[in-house]
Design an enzyme around this catalytic site. Structure first.
Site, PDB file in Angstrom:
ATOM      1  N   THR B  71       0.848  -1.199   0.000  1.00  0.00           N
ATOM      2  CA  THR B  71       0.000   0.000   0.000  1.00  0.00           C
ATOM      3  C   THR B  71       0.883   1.248   0.000  1.00  0.00           C
ATOM      4  O   THR B  71       0.670   2.184  -0.773  1.00  0.00           O
ATOM      5  CB  THR B  71      -0.951  -0.001   1.214  1.00  0.00           C
ATOM      6  OG1 THR B  71      -1.951  -0.996   0.990  1.00  0.00           O
ATOM      7  CG2 THR B  71      -1.635   1.341   1.404  1.00  0.00           C
ATOM      8  N   ASN B 147      -6.219  -9.162  -7.362  1.00  0.00           N
ATOM      9  CA  ASN B 147      -6.512  -9.702  -6.030  1.00  0.00           C
ATOM     10  C   ASN B 147      -7.944 -10.198  -5.890  1.00  0.00           C
ATOM     11  O   ASN B 147      -8.244 -10.976  -4.994  1.00  0.00           O
ATOM     12  CB  ASN B 147      -6.197  -8.656  -4.949  1.00  0.00           C
ATOM     13  CG  ASN B 147      -6.995  -7.393  -5.137  1.00  0.00           C
ATOM     14  OD1 ASN B 147      -7.174  -6.918  -6.263  1.00  0.00           O
ATOM     15  ND2 ASN B 147      -7.499  -6.834  -4.063  1.00  0.00           N
ATOM     16  N   GLN B 182       0.227  -9.908  -5.227  1.00  0.00           N
ATOM     17  CA  GLN B 182      -0.300 -11.280  -5.205  1.00  0.00           C
ATOM     18  C   GLN B 182       0.553 -12.235  -6.044  1.00  0.00           C
ATOM     19  O   GLN B 182       0.212 -13.408  -6.177  1.00  0.00           O
ATOM     20  CB  GLN B 182      -1.754 -11.308  -5.708  1.00  0.00           C
ATOM     21  CG  GLN B 182      -2.732 -10.518  -4.858  1.00  0.00           C
ATOM     22  CD  GLN B 182      -2.974 -11.131  -3.477  1.00  0.00           C
ATOM     23  OE1 GLN B 182      -2.538 -12.254  -3.185  1.00  0.00           O
ATOM     24  NE2 GLN B 182      -3.636 -10.387  -2.598  1.00  0.00           N
ATOM     25  N   SER B 202       4.419  -6.909  -0.833  1.00  0.00           N
ATOM     26  CA  SER B 202       4.204  -6.973   0.617  1.00  0.00           C
ATOM     27  C   SER B 202       4.725  -8.301   1.145  1.00  0.00           C
ATOM     28  O   SER B 202       4.456  -9.343   0.543  1.00  0.00           O
ATOM     29  CB  SER B 202       2.709  -6.911   0.950  1.00  0.00           C
ATOM     30  OG  SER B 202       2.323  -5.590   1.182  1.00  0.00           O
ATOM     31  N   THR B 239      13.503   5.364  10.579  1.00  0.00           N
ATOM     32  CA  THR B 239      14.531   4.373  10.891  1.00  0.00           C
ATOM     33  C   THR B 239      14.148   3.001  10.329  1.00  0.00           C
ATOM     34  O   THR B 239      13.026   2.540  10.522  1.00  0.00           O
ATOM     35  CB  THR B 239      14.716   4.282  12.416  1.00  0.00           C
ATOM     36  OG1 THR B 239      15.021   5.590  12.885  1.00  0.00           O
ATOM     37  CG2 THR B 239      15.842   3.332  12.780  1.00  0.00           C
ATOM     38  N   CYS B 323      -9.025  -5.709   2.533  1.00  0.00           N
ATOM     39  CA  CYS B 323      -8.309  -4.460   2.793  1.00  0.00           C
ATOM     40  C   CYS B 323      -9.241  -3.255   2.784  1.00  0.00           C
ATOM     41  O   CYS B 323      -8.871  -2.199   3.258  1.00  0.00           O
ATOM     42  CB  CYS B 323      -7.223  -4.226   1.760  1.00  0.00           C
ATOM     43  SG  CYS B 323      -5.947  -5.468   1.830  1.00  0.00           S
TER      44      CYS B 323
END
Lengths: 397, 377
Positions: B71, B147, B182, B202, B239, B323
């Protein structure tokens, strides 16, 4: 009680009641007390007025919430009670000048004095003058406007002298429980909470009924109805929510009924269940949020058909309202945002594509008989689960 | 959980990824931007992880940006349009994930025009990309594996159409972005062959941790809206989360080494399900689809009801993209773009497999779905 705050309450319609006025006033006192539970309070009646004395520990917001959600009073104000003499009244006027809205020191005002005790030495005009003298001394920039004042100081001479300003509006209506008890059919939509509010306004005490068709309707839909019951509970002076498991009855109707008549059959079955629950709970009538012609089943013929399955009077306080008017009321009582949460209260598989809108009562009644609903209805009532809510809207676990 | 069929939403973290996470948390906890010994060791470790990730994807390490997930990777590419002085035009498939589609609101507010292409049956026609291109087009965004349906799009052909347009019209370069969330670890693909300028991934879709992902980006002009310490080439300040990065790389390595074996296993599961399902409509095409996703419809039962009933039986499936918060409304737009029959779309559920899914669980699920379907006819 050591430190207390005093509130003066104006009662509306009740004061017009004749011999049974005492009955209404007694109920109003009990309803206010129930809202203030947890704090010491005493309530006394004087012609046309109630005086509520509450422990000063009780936050002003809580008292104001209690009084603004209780039916039967048209207005209220925190007030000062002093001895019936000129000096004490002048001193009370000075105290008021240090508080909102007078402490800003600008604007227009008037004084409105009344003597319930005509034996008091000063007449209304003289009272107005001495109070105005104090106002002028403390806030010389405030000017008098008797026609359209921005602020008003009220002075009432009774057993004592009472001074107050800025009364807040109450809900009006009649105290809940003065008109008996009914069962409110709560669906999770926008209308039924408003219908409950409306009937509570006329003094009806209510318990709620919700028909739950899990898994065709979700647990979230049930949670939403629990939330709605809790939101209207203060107006209803506490309520109960009876959750009727309705899946088996709906599946039976869907399997056996003529497709276009399914909604009517659901309604008839709901009426039968509601009447049985009303009998159990000793309620005299049913309340629904139906409005004429709002949906296919709410035609005159449709309503007459479902009425024929109720031994009890069915009250429909919204019957003549437009959706927009109902939404405005739902916003006012703060149920709208919950009602529009996207959890369906009826699964689409139970909604016919072409519902019958003008049923012939006798024909459709004979079709309902053919469904042999008795055992489903008895089972639904037997499996009903009940939730209790306090007058402050809390779910009792 | 043997009844878990929502692996396109997320997967359980693998033991190896979890081990890596713990080990790295204990060893390389210093800030890679610090100049002391601990910091230097952490920085070197980060470099090593970037190189490993790049080699797994077959690309140059300088093009690997570690982000908070796909995302955020999509966010960086779409939001970079806002840096351009003149709002122009972009193209996306109407069946993209909401992290791409939802940018339309803000971008159109800033003056950008969007062409959202239909993806009938799950496929954007490369020719429709060609027809939508204009001299002002600055970005084309298409996903590799859809998806919702699991279809594998011909992204390479779309890139060719774009490059040909650039050449013939002598247009400014057009950035092609690909959401490959995906696809990673599930089907084989080559980013260089596809020819895209950027791609999103992801970790949690392939048994890695949440909150970590990759943006592959070769376009030097991309700028992010996020400000801070300039980490990740200035595109993702903050970070670096070394433990998550390393756990992701472990998950990627595991997936890479077993990709063919897993593909064969999941293909068997998918085919068995298709064979056993008796009545429901299968919406995922059998050709050119990832075997990891199988979307079906059980009319007239609404998706959410079917999902709830299966959940009560111990099967977790999805009633749309998990989602999106209000899946029903947002999902409807995607389903329109996929040109699904509304009656089927409203009763669709997505079954998604993983290498851990057993054949027995699939057979049980198919039987439960068949019963559910039969009971509602």
């Amino acid at each position: 009680m050591n430190n207390t705050n005093l509130y003066l309450i104006r009662i509306g319609e009740i004061s017009l009641k004749g011999l049974n006025r005492d009955f209404f006033e007694k109920r109003l006192r009990a309803n206010i007390k129930a809202k203030l539970r947890g704090y010491q309070s005493t309530i006394k009646t004087q012609k046309g007025r109630l005086f509520v004395e509450v422990d000063a520990q009780c936050p002003t917001e809580h008292v104001e919430w209690a009084l603004s959600t209780t039916f039967g009073l048209v207005g209220f104000s925190q007030c000062l009670r002093v001895a019936k003499d000129e000096d004490a009244i002048r001193q009370a006027a000075q105290t008021l000048m240090g508080e909102e809205p007078f402490n800003r020191g600008v604007g227009t005002y008037k004084v409105e004095s009344r003597r319930a005790d005509k034996s008091f030495a000063l007449n209304s005009y003289q009272l107005n003058v001495i109070i105005a003298e104090e106002v002028h001394r403390i806030h010389p920039n405030l000017s008098v406007d008797v026609k359209r004042p921005q602020m008003t100081i009220y002075c009432e001479i009774r057993d004592k002298a009472y001074l107050y300003s800025s009364p807040k509006p109450g809900l009006g209506g009649l105290p809940v429980s003065t008109a008996g008890k009914g069962m409110l059919l709560l669906s999770g939509g926008i209308d039924s909470p408003v219908a409950g509010f409306r009937m509570a306004q006329r003094g009806l005490r209510m318990e709620c009924i919700y028909f739950h068709a899990y898994p065709y309707t979700s647990d979230e839909a049930l949670q939403k109805v629990i939330k709605l019951a809790s939101l209207i509970s203060p107006y209803l002076q506490g309520t109960r929510l009876h959750v009727v498991p309705f899946t088996d009855a709906q599946l039976h109707i869907k399997a056996k009924a003529r497709s276009e008549e399914t909604t009517l059959m659901f309604r008839a079955a709901m009426m039968e269940v509601s009447n049985l629950l009303a009998e159990q709970q000793e309620a005299l009538c049913l309340v629904t949020g139906e409005a004429l012609s709002q949906v296919a089943s709410q035609t005159v013929e449709g309503l007459a058909f479902s009425d024929s399955y109720s031994e009890r009077l069915v009250l429909r306080p919204l019957v003549g309202l437009d959706k927009g008017e109902i939404i405005d009321l739902a916003r006012k009582i703060d149920t709208y945002e919950t009602s529009i949460l996207p959890y369906e209260d009826c699964c689409t598989i139970f909604s016919p594509k072409h519902p019958l809108t003008r049923p012939d009562k006798e024909t459709v009644r004979s079709h309902y008989d053919e469904l042999e609903m008795q055992s489903f209805i008895e089972e639904a009532v037997a499996q009903t689960k009940t939730y209790d809510f306090t007058a402050s809207g809390k779910l009792i676990e | 959980m043997s009844g878990y069929f929502d692996n396109a939403a997320t997967t359980v973290m693998s033991e190896a990824a979890m081990d890596t996470y713990l080990r790295v948390s204990r060893t390389y906890w210093a800030n890679p931007s610090s100049s002391h010994q601990g910091g230097k060791r952490a920085a070197a470790f980060l470099t090593e992880q970037r190189e490993r990730a790049a080699s797994l994807l077959g690309v140059d390490a300088k093009h690997i940006i570690f982000t908070g997930g796909a995302t955020q990777s999509n966010d960086i590419i779409l939001s970079s349009l806002l840096w351009r002085i003149r709002p122009q035009h972009y193209i996306a498939s109407g069946a993209e994930h909401s992290s791409v589609l939802q940018w339309q609101g803000l971008l159109s507010h800033a003056g950008w025009r969007a062409t959202l292409l239909d993806a009938p049956g799950g496929f954007v026609d490369p020719q429709s990309v060609g027809l939508a291109l204009e001299m002002q087009t600055r970005l084309v965004s298409v996903m590799l594996v859809n998806n919702t349906l699991g279809t594998i799009q011909d992204v390479g052909a779309m890139v060719s159409v774009v490059r040909q347009y650039e050449k013939e019209q002598k247009s400014q370069p057009i950035h092609v972005h690909c959401d490959a969330t995906q696809a990673l670890g599930k089907i084989s693909f080559d980013l260089r062959d596809l020819g895209v300028d950027s791609a999103s991934f992801s970790a949690h879709k392939l048994h890695g941790p949440r909150g970590i992902g990759i943006l592959y980006n070769t376009n030097q002009t991309i700028q992010s809206l996020s400000r801070g310490g300039g980490q990740e080439g200035g595109l993702r300040a903050g970070t670096e989360d070394l433990a998550s990065i390393a756990a992701m790389v472990t998950a990627m390595e595991e997936a890479q080494s077993t990709v063919e074996k897993n593909l064969a296993h999941v293909t068997t599961l998918n085919e068995r399900m298709r064979q056993l399902l008796d009545g429901p409509t299968i919406l995922t095409p059998s050709a050119n689809s990832s075997p990891y996703i199988l979307t079906i419809a059980l009319p007239p039962l609404p998706s959410e009801v079917a999902e709830r009933m299966l959940d009560d039986l111990g099967f977790a499936v999805s009633a749309g993209s998990a989602c999106s918060h209000n899946a029903r409304q947002k999902g409807a737009k995607v389903h329109n773009a996929l040109r699904l029959d509304p009656a089927l779309s409203q009763s669709s559920i997505r079954i998604s497999f993983s290498c851990d899914t057993s054949l027995k669980a699939c057979e049980e699920l198919a039987s439960a779905i068949n019963t559910l379907y039969r009971n509602h006819q």
